[in-house]
Write a protein that holds these residues in place. Structure first.
Motif, PDB file in Angstrom:
ATOM      1  N   HIS A   1      -7.461  -5.780  17.385  1.00 48.56           N
ATOM      2  CA  HIS A   1      -8.660  -5.859  16.563  1.00 48.56           C
ATOM      3  C   HIS A   1      -8.273  -6.474  15.216  1.00 48.56           C
ATOM      4  N   VAL A   2      -8.985  -7.542  14.826  1.00 48.60           N
ATOM      5  CA  VAL A   2      -8.664  -8.260  13.597  1.00 48.60           C
ATOM      6  C   VAL A   2      -9.860  -8.245  12.664  1.00 48.60           C
ATOM      7  N   SER A   3      -9.610  -7.946  11.394  1.00 41.46           N
ATOM      8  CA  SER A   3     -10.640  -8.071  10.359  1.00 41.46           C
ATOM      9  C   SER A   3     -10.120  -9.033   9.299  1.00 41.46           C
ATOM     10  N   PHE A   4     -11.055  -9.695   8.614  1.00 40.09           N
ATOM     11  CA  PHE A   4     -10.678 -10.720   7.648  1.00 40.09           C
ATOM     12  C   PHE A   4     -11.216 -10.382   6.263  1.00 40.09           C
ATOM     13  N   THR A   5     -10.462 -10.786   5.266  1.00 35.48           N
ATOM     14  CA  THR A   5     -10.961 -10.787   3.895  1.00 35.48           C
ATOM     15  C   THR A   5     -10.769 -12.189   3.346  1.00 35.48           C
ATOM     16  N   GLY A   6     -11.783 -12.707   2.659  1.00 40.62           N
ATOM     17  CA  GLY A   6     -11.706 -14.054   2.123  1.00 40.62           C
ATOM     18  C   GLY A   6     -12.036 -15.095   3.168  1.00 40.62           C
ATOM     19  N   SER A   7     -11.787 -16.349   2.845  1.00 37.12           N
ATOM     20  CA  SER A   7     -12.037 -17.455   3.765  1.00 37.12           C
ATOM     21  C   SER A   7     -10.960 -18.507   3.583  1.00 37.12           C
ATOM     22  N   GLY A   8     -10.773 -19.333   4.599  1.00 36.90           N
ATOM     23  CA  GLY A   8      -9.763 -20.373   4.537  1.00 36.90           C
ATOM     24  C   GLY A   8      -8.629 -20.128   5.511  1.00 36.90           C
ATOM     25  N   TYR A   9      -7.387 -20.029   5.012  1.00 37.04           N
ATOM     26  CA  TYR A   9      -6.198 -19.900   5.846  1.00 37.04           C
ATOM     27  C   TYR A   9      -5.420 -18.643   5.457  1.00 37.04           C
ATOM     28  N   ALA A  10      -4.688 -18.112   6.437  1.00 40.06           N
ATOM     29  CA  ALA A  10      -4.017 -16.831   6.255  1.00 40.06           C
ATOM     30  C   ALA A  10      -2.908 -16.917   5.202  1.00 40.06           C
ATOM     31  N   ILE A  11      -2.905 -15.930   4.311  1.00 38.21           N
ATOM     32  CA  ILE A  11      -1.826 -15.836   3.317  1.00 38.21           C
ATOM     33  C   ILE A  11      -1.127 -14.475   3.373  1.00 38.21           C
ATOM     34  N   ALA A  12      -1.742 -13.500   4.072  1.00 39.77           N
ATOM     35  CA  ALA A  12      -1.135 -12.165   4.173  1.00 39.77           C
ATOM     36  C   ALA A  12      -1.684 -11.463   5.403  1.00 39.77           C
ATOM     37  N   GLN A  13      -0.876 -10.501   5.944  1.00 38.20           N
ATOM     38  CA  GLN A  13      -1.283  -9.744   7.123  1.00 38.20           C
ATOM     39  C   GLN A  13      -0.831  -8.298   6.957  1.00 38.20           C
ATOM     40  N   SER A  14      -1.658  -7.370   7.480  1.00 39.13           N
ATOM     41  CA  SER A  14      -1.358  -5.951   7.283  1.00 39.13           C
ATOM     42  C   SER A  14      -0.265  -5.438   8.217  1.00 39.13           C
ATOM     43  N   VAL A  15      -0.054  -6.111   9.335  1.00 36.24           N
ATOM     44  CA  VAL A  15       1.003  -5.731  10.275  1.00 36.24           C
ATOM     45  C   VAL A  15       2.145  -6.736  10.151  1.00 36.24           C
ATOM     46  N   ALA A  16       3.340  -6.248   9.950  1.00 41.37           N
ATOM     47  CA  ALA A  16       4.483  -7.130   9.714  1.00 41.37           C
ATOM     48  C   ALA A  16       4.795  -7.970  10.947  1.00 41.37           C
ATOM     49  N   ALA A  17       5.298  -9.158  10.700  1.00 40.54           N
ATOM     50  CA  ALA A  17       5.719 -10.034  11.792  1.00 40.54           C
ATOM     51  C   ALA A  17       6.807  -9.354  12.623  1.00 40.54           C
ATOM     52  N   ASN A  18       6.749  -9.571  13.939  1.00 42.53           N
ATOM     53  CA  ASN A  18       7.686  -9.029  14.930  1.00 42.53           C
ATOM     54  C   ASN A  18       7.463  -7.549  15.227  1.00 42.53           C
ATOM     55  N   SER A  19       6.388  -6.965  14.670  1.00 41.46           N
ATOM     56  CA  SER A  19       6.036  -5.594  15.044  1.00 41.46           C
ATOM     57  C   SER A  19       5.363  -5.610  16.414  1.00 41.46           C
ATOM     58  N   VAL A  20       5.601  -4.564  17.211  1.00 37.89           N
ATOM     59  CA  VAL A  20       4.955  -4.458  18.520  1.00 37.89           C
ATOM     60  C   VAL A  20       3.470  -4.182  18.327  1.00 37.89           C
ATOM     61  N   ILE A  21       2.623  -4.919  19.050  1.00 40.17           N
ATOM     62  CA  ILE A  21       1.177  -4.737  18.945  1.00 40.17           C
ATOM     63  C   ILE A  21       0.608  -4.414  20.315  1.00 40.17           C
ATOM     64  N   THR A  22      -0.470  -3.620  20.317  1.00 37.19           N
ATOM     65  CA  THR A  22      -1.158  -3.242  21.550  1.00 37.19           C
ATOM     66  C   THR A  22      -2.654  -3.419  21.342  1.00 37.19           C
ATOM     67  N   THR A  23      -3.420  -3.115  22.392  1.00 31.14           N
ATOM     68  CA  THR A  23      -4.881  -3.233  22.274  1.00 31.14           C
ATOM     69  C   THR A  23      -5.451  -2.244  21.267  1.00 31.14           C
ATOM     70  N   ALA A  24      -4.666  -1.255  20.894  1.00 33.11           N
ATOM     71  CA  ALA A  24      -5.130  -0.276  19.901  1.00 33.11           C
ATOM     72  C   ALA A  24      -4.802  -0.713  18.472  1.00 33.11           C
ATOM     73  N   SER A  25      -4.057  -1.811  18.335  1.00 39.03           N
ATOM     74  CA  SER A  25      -3.634  -2.265  17.004  1.00 39.03           C
ATOM     75  C   SER A  25      -4.798  -2.880  16.240  1.00 39.03           C
ATOM     76  N   THR A  26      -4.813  -2.623  14.947  1.00 39.77           N
ATOM     77  CA  THR A  26      -5.801  -3.223  14.046  1.00 39.77           C
ATOM     78  C   THR A  26      -5.057  -3.965  12.944  1.00 39.77           C
ATOM     79  N   VAL A  27      -5.409  -5.230  12.770  1.00 37.91           N
ATOM     80  CA  VAL A  27      -4.719  -6.070  11.792  1.00 37.91           C
ATOM     81  C   VAL A  27      -5.748  -6.637  10.817  1.00 37.91           C
ATOM     82  N   THR A  28      -5.442  -6.544   9.541  1.00 38.84           N
ATOM     83  CA  THR A  28      -6.272  -7.157   8.506  1.00 38.84           C
ATOM     84  C   THR A  28      -5.556  -8.400   7.992  1.00 38.84           C
ATOM     85  N   VAL A  29      -6.249  -9.530   8.018  1.00 43.30           N
ATOM     86  CA  VAL A  29      -5.658 -10.791   7.580  1.00 43.30           C
ATOM     87  C   VAL A  29      -6.405 -11.288   6.352  1.00 43.30           C
ATOM     88  N   THR A  30      -5.660 -11.638   5.312  1.00 46.71           N
ATOM     89  CA  THR A  30      -6.244 -12.168   4.085  1.00 46.71           C
ATOM     90  C   THR A  30      -6.229 -13.685   4.133  1.00 46.71           C
TER      91      THR A  30
END
Length: 727
Positions: free
Chosen positions: A694-723
Motif C-alpha cells: 500500500h503506497v501513499s503520496f505527499t507532494g507531486s513530481g518525483y520521489a525524493i524520500a520513502q518511509s521504508v528503507a531500501a532493501n527492507s523486506v516488504i509484503t502485502t501488509a506493508s505500507t509505504v509513504t513516498v514524498t
C-alpha cells in the motif's frame, strides 16, 4: 288376503325428451371442450408458442446463464508513457443485519458483533464508531441490509482490501466501474472525466459503460468506449453447467488507447507552479499553455480554478475548459500580431517618429499605459514600451482593409479545430475607426488562449502557422492498428523575414533596461523573445471597464530560443485578489522555471518524444537475461526481490513504451523495497501493483524520500509513504 299394489304411472314423454336434449348438450359441450384441448396441444406442439411466447426460447433462457464480458475503456497516456486515465473499479460497502441470513452450513452472513464492526470500519471510513453503530442498528427490524451513506461509496481497492482482511461477518462490497486518474490535478479540464451514463443507477449498474462528459474523454468518447461481449452456457435448475453444453462467446472489444502530446513531467511542474500562485495571490482565473513551436504539440496546459480528477474535489468551481471555451480581450500581447501585420504589409518604418501619450479617434481618446507618454519616439519602441498610441498610428498606416486581411490570415474569429469539445470562435468589432484601432492593442477583440497560441506559432515558426495539437496517436488494442496525428500547418500569414523582425523586437522587450517591459522574465543564458500584456476587463454591469490596480488580465508570451524558437509559453492571470507583488513578478514565478526546464529538456532531446518500443516478455527468464533483453530495446529495468528468476513484470508483454521508461520486474526471492528516489508516481504505482504493498503520496513530481528503507523486506501488509517533489 294379499293387498293389491297401486299401478305405477308411465314417465311423461315431454320430460323424457327434455332429459335427452340436456344430455345431448352436455355431451356436445364435453366433446367440444376436449376437442379444443386436443387442438390446443396440437397447435402448441406444431408452433412451439403460447400466446406469442416461443417456448423453446423461453426454456433456453431458463437453462441458459449469460455473463457480460466487460469491455475496457481505452487508456489515455502522456507522451512519455505515463498513464493519465485508465479503467478501474471502486466499491460500495454494505452490511447485512438480518439474522436470517446464513449459509448452507448455518454460518452467519450477518453482522454478529456490532461494536467490533463499528470500531474496525471507523478506521477506514470517514465516520465515527458511534455513527456506524447507528447504521448497523436501525429502528426497523425488517431491514435486511444497510449502507453507510457517501462515506461508504467510491472506496478504492486498497481500502477495500484492508477492510476485507479484517474478515468481519456481514460486511460485503459491491464493485462499480470507475475511471482512475492517478495524477490527481493534471490538466483536468483538458483530459476531462468519464462516469456512468446514468449516475442515478451507480449503485446497481455494475455492467454499465463509462461515458466521457468533459475534455478528451468527451471528445473521443466513441473511440475510447469499448463494446461489451457476452458468454452463454447451458445450466441446470441449480445453475451448474451441464456436461458437454455448448458455450457461446462473443468477445468484448476494448476501446482505443490514446497517447497525448502532453509531457507528464512538464505538466506536473506547471500544475505545481500555478497552484503556488493560486494559493498566494488568489487570482480569479489563470491559463497557461506550453507548445512546441514547430509542430503545434501542446506539451502542458492548465487553468485555475481547476479540480482533482481522482476525487472530483473543486469541480463545482469551474466546469468549462477556459483554454478553448472562454473568449476574452487579450490586451497588449495582441501587439505581437499587429506588429507582424504592419511589418509584413510594408508599412513599418522603425526610424519614423510619433508623439506618444494620447491620440483621439472619433471623439475617443486612446492613451498609453504611461499617461504622460515618452515624448516623441521612434516606431521601433512601440513594442518594447508597449505603446497603445504607437500601435494605433501603425494600424492607421495599414488601413482597415489590410488590417482585417491579416486578422483573417491569423484566423481571428475562427475556431482552431483542436481536439477539445466546446471551442468557441471569438469575435472582433470593426465597424468604427476606434474599434479597428482598439483591436491593434488587444481591446475590442475577443480570443481564446488556444487561438492566440495558433497565431503566435506563425511568429515563432518562420511564418508557418501550426494548428494546436493535443492528441499524438490512437491505437486499437483489438487490431493493433495505430492512427498517428501529424502536425498540421493551417496557413502562412507572414513571411519568414517578418517573423524574424518581430522576434528581434520581442528580444528588446526582455533585454533593454531602458525601454523594455519584460525584464522580469530574463533567464540567464537563454535567448528569449517576450511580450507582456495588461488588458482592461469590461465591467459586467456595463458602462466601460473596471478600475483598480488588480482589475486587469495580466499576461505574458515568451518564445525560446529567440534565434530559432522551439517553445512558446503563454500565461494569463485575471484579477489577483491578493496582489502583494507586481504582476510581472507573479507571472515570472511560473514562466521562468517552466521555460528553463523545457529548454533543458530540449538540449537532451527528451521532451515530448513519441518514439516507442514494445515491452518484451521476460517472465521466467533469469534476471541477467531480463536485464539484457530490456537494455536491447532501450528500457530501464527495476529488479524487485532477492531471487534470480523473473516471475512477474510490469508493464505487460506487448505494451508500447517510450525508450528509457522504467519496467518493474518481480523475482522469485523475498520482495525487497527498492530505492525509489527519482521514480515517477506512475513507476511507484507499478511497484505497488506488482508487490501488493500500500503506497501513499505527499507532494507531486518525483520521489525524493520513502518511509521504508531500501532493501527492507516488504509484503502485502506493508505500507509505504513516498514524498514527491518537482524536478
Amino acid at each position: 288376503m294379499k293387498q293389491k299394489q297401486p299401478e305405477r304411472k308411465s314417465t311423461n314423454p315431454k320430460t323424457r325428451r327434455n332429459r335427452q336434449i340436456v344430455g345431448i348438450i352436455l355431451l356436445t359441450t364435453v366433446l367440444l371442450f376436449f376437442g379444443l384441448v386436443v387442438f390446443r396441444f396440437f397447435y402448441i406442439t406444431v408452433s412451439g408458442q403460447v400466446d406469442g411466447v416461443n417456448l423453446a426460447a423461453k426454456t433456453r433462457r431458463i437453462y441458459t446463464q449469460e455473463t457480460v464480458l466487460k469491455a475496457k475503456r481505452g487508456t489515455i497516456y502522456a507522451s512519455n508513457g505515463d498513464v493519465i486515465a485508465e479503467d478501474s473499479s471502486v466499491y460500495t460497502i454494505f452490511a447485512v443485519i438480518n439474522h436470517r441470513n446464513v449459509d448452507l452450513k448455518g454460518k452467519p452472513l450477518y453482522v454478529t458483533n456490532v461494536d467490533k464492526t463499528a470500531q474496525v470500519l471507523s478506521q477506514y471510513l470517514s465516520l465515527s464508531a458511534d455513527q456506524i453503530k447507528n447504521y448497523l442498528q436501525p429502528t426497523s427490524k425488517k431491514i435486511n441490509q444497510v449502507e453507510f451513506g457517501p462515506a461508504g461509496k467510491n472506496i478504492d481497492l486498497a481500502t477495500k482490501n484492508k477492510i476485507a482482511d479484517a474478515k468481519l461477518p456481514g460486511i460485503f462490497f459491491r464493485a462499480q466501474p470507475a475511471r482512475l486518474y492517478p495524477n490527481g490535478t493534471f490538466a483536468s479540464h483538458v483530459i476531462g472525466i468519464a462516469q456512468l451514463k446514468d449516475p442515478s443507477k451507480e449503485e446497481t449498474d455494475q455492467n454499465g459503460q463509462l461515458t466521457g462528459v468533459m475534455g478528451i474523454e468527451k471528445q473521443f468518447n466513441a473511440m475510447l468506449t469499448g463494446v461489451n461481449g457476452r458468454q452463454q452456457v447451458q445450466t441446470d435448475l441449480y445453475g451448474y453447467e451441464l456436461p458437454q453444453s455448448k458455450v457461446i462467446t462473443k468477445k468484448a472489444k476494448d476501446g482505443d488507447n490514446m497517447t497525448l502530446t502532453i509531457d507528464s513531467r512538464l505538466q506536473n511542474n506547471l500544475e505545481t507552479l500555478m497552484q503556488g500562485v493560486q494559493d498566494k495571490y488568489q487570482p480569479l482565473g489563470m491559463n497557461a499553455i506550453l507548445m512546441n513551436a514547430k509542430t503545434g504539440a501542446i506539451l502542458a496546459a492548465s487553468q485555475r480554478p481547476t479540480f482533482d480528477a481522482s476525487t472530483k474535489k473543486g469541480m463545482a468551481a469551474m466546469w468549462r475548459d477556459t483554454l478553448v471555451e472562454d473568449a476574452y480581450e487579450p490586451g497588449s500581447v495582441m501587439k505581437v500580431l499587429s506588429m507582424a501585420a504592419v511589418v509584413d504589409s510594408g508599412h513599418y518604418n522603425p526610424n519614423a517618429t510619433y508623439q506618444s501619450g494620447a491620440v483621439t479617434l472619433d471623439g475617443s481618446t486612446i492613451r498609453d499605459w504611461n499617461y504622460s507618454g515618452w515624448g516623441t519616439i521612434p516606431f521601433n519602441q512601440v513594442l518594447p514600451r508597449s505603446s497603445n498610441v504607437g500601435m494605433v498610428h501603425l494600424e492607421e498606416l495599414m488601413g482597415k482593409a489590410t488590417w482585417q486581411k491579416y486578422l483573417n490570415r491569423f484566423h481571428m474569429g475562427e475556431k482552431t479545430g483542436i481536439s477539445l469539445p466546446g471551442e468557441v470562435s471569438g469575435s472582433y468589432q470593426f465597424k468604427q475607426a476606434v474599434d479597428q484601432a482598439n483591436t491593434s492593442f488587444g481591446q475590442a477583440i475577443n480570443v481564446t488562449a488556444m487561438q492566440m497560441m495558433q497565431a503566435f506559432s506563425a511568429v515563432a515558426n518562420g511564418g508557418k502557422m501550426m494548428q494546436p495539437q493535443i492528441v499524438s496517436r490512437v491505437t486499437n488494442p483489438n487490431t493493433g492498428k495505430t492512427k498517428k496525428y501529424r502536425p498540421h500547418q493551417v496557413g502562412t500569414p507572414i513571411t519568414a523575414a517578418t517573423a524574424a523582425n518581430v522576434l528581434d523586437q520581442m528580444r528588446t522587450v526582455v533585454n533593454n533596461k531602458e525601454i523594455g517591459t519584460g525584464m522580469a522574465y530574463q533567464i540567464p543564458g537563454v535567448d528569449l523573445a517576450v511580450k507582456t500584456g495588461t488588458a482592461q476587463i469590461a465591467d459586467p454591469k456595463g458602462g466601460g471597464y473596471l478600475t483598480g490596480n488588480n482589475n486587469y488580465l495580466f499576461s505574458v508570451v515568451g518564445m525560446a530560443p529567440a534565434s530559432n524558437p522551439q517553445y512558446i509559453l503563454y500565461i494569463t492571470m485575471k484579477q489577483p485578489q491578493k496582489m502583494t507583488a507586481p504582476a510581472e513578478t507573479i507571472l515570472a514565478s511560473i514562466f521562468k522555471p517552466l521555460m528553463t526546464r523545457v529548454i533543458s529538456y530540449g538540449k537532451t532531446g527528451s521532451a515530448a518524444t513519441t518514439d516507442t518500443v514494445s515491452m518484451p516478455d521476460v517472465t521466467n527468464q533469469s534476471t541477467a537475461e531480463a536485464k539484457a533483453a530490456l537494455a536491447n530495446v532501450g528500457l530501464n529495468p527495476a529488479i524487485i526481490g532477492s531471487g534470480t528468476k523473473v516471475v512477474q513484470q510490469l508493464p505487460r508483454t506487448g505494451t508500447k513504451l517510450l525508450s528509457g521508461q522504467r519496467a518493474v520486474l518481480l523475482t522469485n526471492g523475498a520482495a525487497l523495497m527498492p530505492n525509489v528516489t527519482g521514480w515517477s508516481k506512475n513507476d511507484i504505482l507499478k511497484l505497488a501493483e506488482i508487490t501488493g504493498i500500500h503506497v501513499s503520496f505527499t507532494g507531486s513530481g518525483y520521489a525524493i524520500a520513502q518511509s521504508v528503507a531500501a532493501n527492507s523486506v516488504i509484503t502485502t501488509a506493508s505500507t509505504v509513504t513516498v514524498t514527491l517533489k518537482p524536478r
